[in-house]
Scaffold this motif. Structure first.
Motif, PDB file in Angstrom:
ATOM      1  N   GLU A   1       0.857  -1.195   0.000  1.00 41.34           N
ATOM      2  CA  GLU A   1       0.000   0.000   0.000  1.00 41.34           C
ATOM      3  C   GLU A   1       0.887   1.236   0.000  1.00 41.34           C
ATOM      4  O   GLU A   1       1.929   1.252   0.667  1.00 41.34           O
ATOM      5  N   ARG A   2       0.472   2.261  -0.766  1.00 39.75           N
ATOM      6  CA  ARG A   2       1.198   3.526  -0.765  1.00 39.75           C
ATOM      7  C   ARG A   2       0.825   4.299   0.500  1.00 39.75           C
ATOM      8  O   ARG A   2      -0.357   4.374   0.847  1.00 39.75           O
ATOM      9  N   VAL A   3       1.827   4.846   1.171  1.00 39.81           N
ATOM     10  CA  VAL A   3       1.578   5.575   2.420  1.00 39.81           C
ATOM     11  C   VAL A   3       1.930   7.050   2.219  1.00 39.81           C
ATOM     12  O   VAL A   3       3.012   7.370   1.714  1.00 39.81           O
ATOM     13  N   SER A   4       0.996   7.923   2.583  1.00 41.85           N
ATOM     14  CA  SER A   4       1.247   9.366   2.492  1.00 41.85           C
ATOM     15  C   SER A   4       0.521  10.022   3.658  1.00 41.85           C
ATOM     16  O   SER A   4      -0.289   9.369   4.339  1.00 41.85           O
ATOM     17  N   PRO A   5       0.770  11.315   3.927  1.00 44.05           N
ATOM     18  CA  PRO A   5       0.159  11.922   5.111  1.00 44.05           C
ATOM     19  C   PRO A   5      -1.356  11.748   5.110  1.00 44.05           C
ATOM     20  O   PRO A   5      -2.036  12.099   4.138  1.00 44.05           O
TER      21      PRO A   5
END
Ligand code: PAN
Ligand code: ZN
Length: 186
Positions: free
Chosen positions: A121-125
């Protein structure tokens, strides 16, 4: 009757402060074995900080029904073309789940079940990630800046690092032509 207020920890974006907060720093020396390119590793100072973990453990480790809270900050470092990452682990109590969420910077969550099938999974704020029981989990900083994320997990989960140290994950996250790529190794 008057009573005093209990002092509590504070969350400041990607910092945890308070008298009961634990702060652990993992250096390159302690995570070097994770990386494929040992020549690239050898030219980096072993005491370089790789990632830091702030944790709030309000009950003894192993308590049934309690929760732990942590913030991890992974520094932007490349070992050869491989991005800096956490060691990764299964929970010792294999059915215990966990939440991760992105706070600062960009990363990838790599999960693996006991049959070595992976999920990423892509993680961003602001992104929220549910790690089901039975899945090993590792975070990777795929950006050029500090990557921070929060975590909340059961206080009786425990950590099994040995399985990952022995068998690894079947994928590596590398910088290829300037962008992150998930490269399967099995
Ligand atoms: C997290 C991790 C933390 C550091 O709190 O422990 O991000 O990663 P490693 O433990 O894999 O070095 C967590 O998943 N707790 O269960
Ligand atoms: Zn965990």
């Amino acid at each position: 009757m008057e009573t005093n207020l209990t002092s509590v920890p504070t969350v400041e974006t990607d910092l945890l402060r308070g008298q009961d907060i634990r702060h652990d720093i993992r250096t390159l020396k302690s995570v070097g074995e994770l990386f494929e390119d040992r020549e690239a590793l050898a030219i980096l100072p072993p005491d370089t900080p790789a990632y830091e973990v702030f944790s709030y453990l309000p009950v003894p480790e192993g308590t049934t029904g309690g929760l732990f809270y942590g913030i991890t900050r992974i520094h932007p470092l490349l070992v050869g073309d491989e991005y800096m990452m956490t060691k990764g682990h299964f929970h010792a109590q294999t059915d215990r789940a966990e939440f991760y969420w992105g706070i600062r910077g960009e990363g990838i969550l790599l999960m693996m079940d006991t049959r070595r099938h992976i999920r990423t999974e892509r993680v961003s704020p602001g992104s929220l990630h549910y790690i089901p029981g039975g899945f090993a989990h590792r975070m990777i900083n795929t950006g050029d800046t500090l990557f921070s994320f929060g975590a909340c997990w059961p206080s009786d989960a425990g950590h099994d690092y040995e399985t990952i140290a022995r068998e690894g994950f079947p994928a590596r996250i590398k910088k290829v032509n300037g962008t992150p790529r998930i490269l399967k190794t099995e």
